[in-house]
Design a protein around this motif. Sequence first.
Motif, PDB file in Angstrom:
ATOM      1  N   GLY A  67       0.798  -1.217   0.000  1.00 30.21           N
ATOM      2  CA  GLY A  67       0.000   0.000   0.000  1.00 30.21           C
ATOM      3  C   GLY A  67       0.830   1.267   0.000  1.00 30.21           C
ATOM      4  O   GLY A  67       0.419   2.270  -0.582  1.00 30.21           O
ATOM      5  N   LEU A  68       1.991   1.242   0.645  1.00 31.34           N
ATOM      6  CA  LEU A  68       2.840   2.428   0.651  1.00 31.34           C
ATOM      7  C   LEU A  68       3.300   2.774  -0.764  1.00 31.34           C
ATOM      8  O   LEU A  68       3.297   3.943  -1.161  1.00 31.34           O
ATOM      9  CB  LEU A  68       4.057   2.207   1.562  1.00 31.34           C
ATOM     10  CG  LEU A  68       3.776   2.156   3.067  1.00 31.34           C
ATOM     11  CD1 LEU A  68       5.070   1.872   3.824  1.00 31.34           C
ATOM     12  CD2 LEU A  68       3.141   3.449   3.563  1.00 31.34           C
ATOM     13  N   PRO A  79      -4.049  14.074  -7.341  1.00 34.70           N
ATOM     14  CA  PRO A  79      -4.298  14.636  -6.004  1.00 34.70           C
ATOM     15  C   PRO A  79      -5.507  13.977  -5.342  1.00 34.70           C
ATOM     16  O   PRO A  79      -6.447  14.650  -4.909  1.00 34.70           O
ATOM     17  CB  PRO A  79      -4.550  16.117  -6.308  1.00 34.70           C
ATOM     18  CG  PRO A  79      -5.201  16.094  -7.657  1.00 34.70           C
ATOM     19  CD  PRO A  79      -4.555  14.947  -8.416  1.00 34.70           C
ATOM     20  N   ILE A  80      -5.505  12.643  -5.302  1.00 33.19           N
ATOM     21  CA  ILE A  80      -6.647  11.893  -4.776  1.00 33.19           C
ATOM     22  C   ILE A  80      -6.427  11.619  -3.288  1.00 33.19           C
ATOM     23  O   ILE A  80      -5.381  11.092  -2.911  1.00 33.19           O
ATOM     24  CB  ILE A  80      -6.826  10.565  -5.536  1.00 33.19           C
ATOM     25  CG1 ILE A  80      -7.114  10.837  -7.012  1.00 33.19           C
ATOM     26  CG2 ILE A  80      -7.946   9.729  -4.916  1.00 33.19           C
ATOM     27  CD1 ILE A  80      -7.084   9.572  -7.870  1.00 33.19           C
ATOM     28  N   PRO A  81      -7.386  11.944  -2.430  1.00 33.62           N
ATOM     29  CA  PRO A  81      -7.235  11.640  -1.006  1.00 33.62           C
ATOM     30  C   PRO A  81      -7.108  10.131  -0.770  1.00 33.62           C
ATOM     31  O   PRO A  81      -7.742   9.327  -1.457  1.00 33.62           O
ATOM     32  CB  PRO A  81      -8.528  12.177  -0.383  1.00 33.62           C
ATOM     33  CG  PRO A  81      -9.071  13.135  -1.374  1.00 33.62           C
ATOM     34  CD  PRO A  81      -8.647  12.646  -2.718  1.00 33.62           C
ATOM     35  N   VAL A  82      -6.283   9.771   0.213  1.00 35.83           N
ATOM     36  CA  VAL A  82      -6.042   8.368   0.539  1.00 35.83           C
ATOM     37  C   VAL A  82      -6.227   8.159   2.036  1.00 35.83           C
ATOM     38  O   VAL A  82      -5.633   8.873   2.850  1.00 35.83           O
ATOM     39  CB  VAL A  82      -4.622   7.922   0.137  1.00 35.83           C
ATOM     40  CG1 VAL A  82      -4.353   6.491   0.607  1.00 35.83           C
ATOM     41  CG2 VAL A  82      -4.422   8.035  -1.370  1.00 35.83           C
ATOM     42  N   ILE A 100       4.358   9.760   2.793  1.00 30.20           N
ATOM     43  CA  ILE A 100       4.160   9.686   1.347  1.00 30.20           C
ATOM     44  C   ILE A 100       2.819  10.273   0.917  1.00 30.20           C
ATOM     45  O   ILE A 100       2.445  10.186  -0.250  1.00 30.20           O
ATOM     46  CB  ILE A 100       4.285   8.241   0.827  1.00 30.20           C
ATOM     47  CG1 ILE A 100       3.279   7.319   1.493  1.00 30.20           C
ATOM     48  CG2 ILE A 100       5.696   7.728   0.998  1.00 30.20           C
ATOM     49  CD1 ILE A 100       3.276   5.919   0.928  1.00 30.20           C
ATOM     50  N   GLY A 101       2.091  10.866   1.874  1.00 33.42           N
ATOM     51  CA  GLY A 101       0.926  11.639   1.480  1.00 33.42           C
ATOM     52  C   GLY A 101      -0.437  11.080   1.837  1.00 33.42           C
ATOM     53  O   GLY A 101      -1.443  11.571   1.332  1.00 33.42           O
ATOM     54  N   ALA A 102      -0.510  10.060   2.708  1.00 32.22           N
ATOM     55  CA  ALA A 102      -1.827   9.587   3.142  1.00 32.22           C
ATOM     56  C   ALA A 102      -2.543  10.695   3.904  1.00 32.22           C
ATOM     57  O   ALA A 102      -1.913  11.473   4.625  1.00 32.22           O
ATOM     58  CB  ALA A 102      -1.689   8.347   4.022  1.00 32.22           C
ATOM     59  N   ASP A 103      -3.859  10.782   3.740  1.00 34.07           N
ATOM     60  CA  ASP A 103      -4.639  11.828   4.398  1.00 34.07           C
ATOM     61  C   ASP A 103      -5.152  11.405   5.764  1.00 34.07           C
ATOM     62  O   ASP A 103      -5.395  12.246   6.623  1.00 34.07           O
ATOM     63  CB  ASP A 103      -5.827  12.221   3.511  1.00 34.07           C
ATOM     64  CG  ASP A 103      -5.372  12.884   2.229  1.00 34.07           C
ATOM     65  OD1 ASP A 103      -5.234  14.113   2.229  1.00 34.07           O
ATOM     66  OD2 ASP A 103      -5.137  12.167   1.245  1.00 34.07           O
ATOM     67  N   ASP A 104      -5.331  10.113   5.956  1.00 37.04           N
ATOM     68  CA  ASP A 104      -5.761   9.620   7.259  1.00 37.04           C
ATOM     69  C   ASP A 104      -5.345   8.157   7.372  1.00 37.04           C
ATOM     70  O   ASP A 104      -4.909   7.537   6.391  1.00 37.04           O
ATOM     71  CB  ASP A 104      -7.272   9.764   7.442  1.00 37.04           C
ATOM     72  CG  ASP A 104      -7.663   9.972   8.901  1.00 37.04           C
ATOM     73  OD1 ASP A 104      -6.852   9.632   9.795  1.00 37.04           O
ATOM     74  OD2 ASP A 104      -8.767  10.482   9.149  1.00 37.04           O
ATOM     75  N   TYR A 105      -5.525   7.602   8.572  1.00 39.25           N
ATOM     76  CA  TYR A 105      -4.976   6.283   8.881  1.00 39.25           C
ATOM     77  C   TYR A 105      -5.913   5.599   9.857  1.00 39.25           C
ATOM     78  O   TYR A 105      -6.176   6.126  10.934  1.00 39.25           O
ATOM     79  CB  TYR A 105      -3.595   6.481   9.503  1.00 39.25           C
ATOM     80  CG  TYR A 105      -2.701   5.277   9.541  1.00 39.25           C
ATOM     81  CD1 TYR A 105      -2.873   4.276  10.494  1.00 39.25           C
ATOM     82  CD2 TYR A 105      -1.655   5.154   8.651  1.00 39.25           C
ATOM     83  CE1 TYR A 105      -2.038   3.180  10.535  1.00 39.25           C
ATOM     84  CE2 TYR A 105      -0.804   4.066   8.677  1.00 39.25           C
ATOM     85  CZ  TYR A 105      -0.999   3.087   9.630  1.00 39.25           C
ATOM     86  OH  TYR A 105      -0.170   2.008   9.665  1.00 39.25           O
ATOM     87  N   VAL A 106      -6.450   4.441   9.488  1.00 44.43           N
ATOM     88  CA  VAL A 106      -7.345   3.686  10.361  1.00 44.43           C
ATOM     89  C   VAL A 106      -6.741   2.305  10.591  1.00 44.43           C
ATOM     90  O   VAL A 106      -6.355   1.624   9.643  1.00 44.43           O
ATOM     91  CB  VAL A 106      -8.751   3.550   9.748  1.00 44.43           C
ATOM     92  CG1 VAL A 106      -9.662   2.753  10.673  1.00 44.43           C
ATOM     93  CG2 VAL A 106      -9.351   4.926   9.470  1.00 44.43           C
TER      94      VAL A 106
END
Length: 238
Positions: A67-68, A79-82, A100-106
């Motif tokens: 995924g990274l 510029p797609i949110p991830v 690397i630009g993830a917008d959030d993390y669950v």
Amino acid sequence: MVNNPDPPGRIVVVDDDPTVADVVGRYLVRDGHSVQCVHDGYQALRAVEERPPDLVVLDLMLPGIDGLEVCRRLRARWPIPVVMLTALGDETDRLAGFEIGADDYVTKPFSPRELAMRVRSVLRRARGTGLPEKANDGTLSDGELSVDMSAHEARVGGRLIQLTSREYDLLVFLMRNPRKAFTREQLLNEVWGWTFGDTSTVTVHVRRLREKLEGDPTMPRRIVTVWGVGYRYEPEAS
């Protein structure tokens, strides 16, 4: 369908576990979104290439390419949110995603309802609707740097800068509060509404902003470090 006042989005869910992908997909559909589920990194990149979505929910551990790497390739082109979704809760993995630009993390195990709320929040920020309407109008300018808040875009010398929604929020907040020093804890709370969290997340986002905005990120002139405190935005001299 869940009552959702925000406009729905088209979402690609990437998880090699079909059960998890199905659960996530069904819950997001209930929240009003349209969803496409894929099960490895190559399928994810092809799906985005064919029809870029509004957001990607991306598992970290994937066959083929992880995924990274998928997030890195997405960031290089769109510029797609991830929103990263993973069983790994280690701080290093979380920071690597933000690097690397993830917008959030669950982190798994997760509540599907919480994930749906995170997705909704990231979409709001990416669309520029996370702030009161008046705060989304107009332009912030400082020398060659300008932020068009109605378009949710930042440019340096007329060149479009690709920012994640978190980077954009941080930049707007700092530009609105020039020459005022903030601690990392204050930035976590005032920019993203986190009453707790890892302050190194702020450090990561500041570093990424510097890399995109500063002529020499190792000698920043706009987003400066205030030793013993945190960070301050320093406008260009008039």
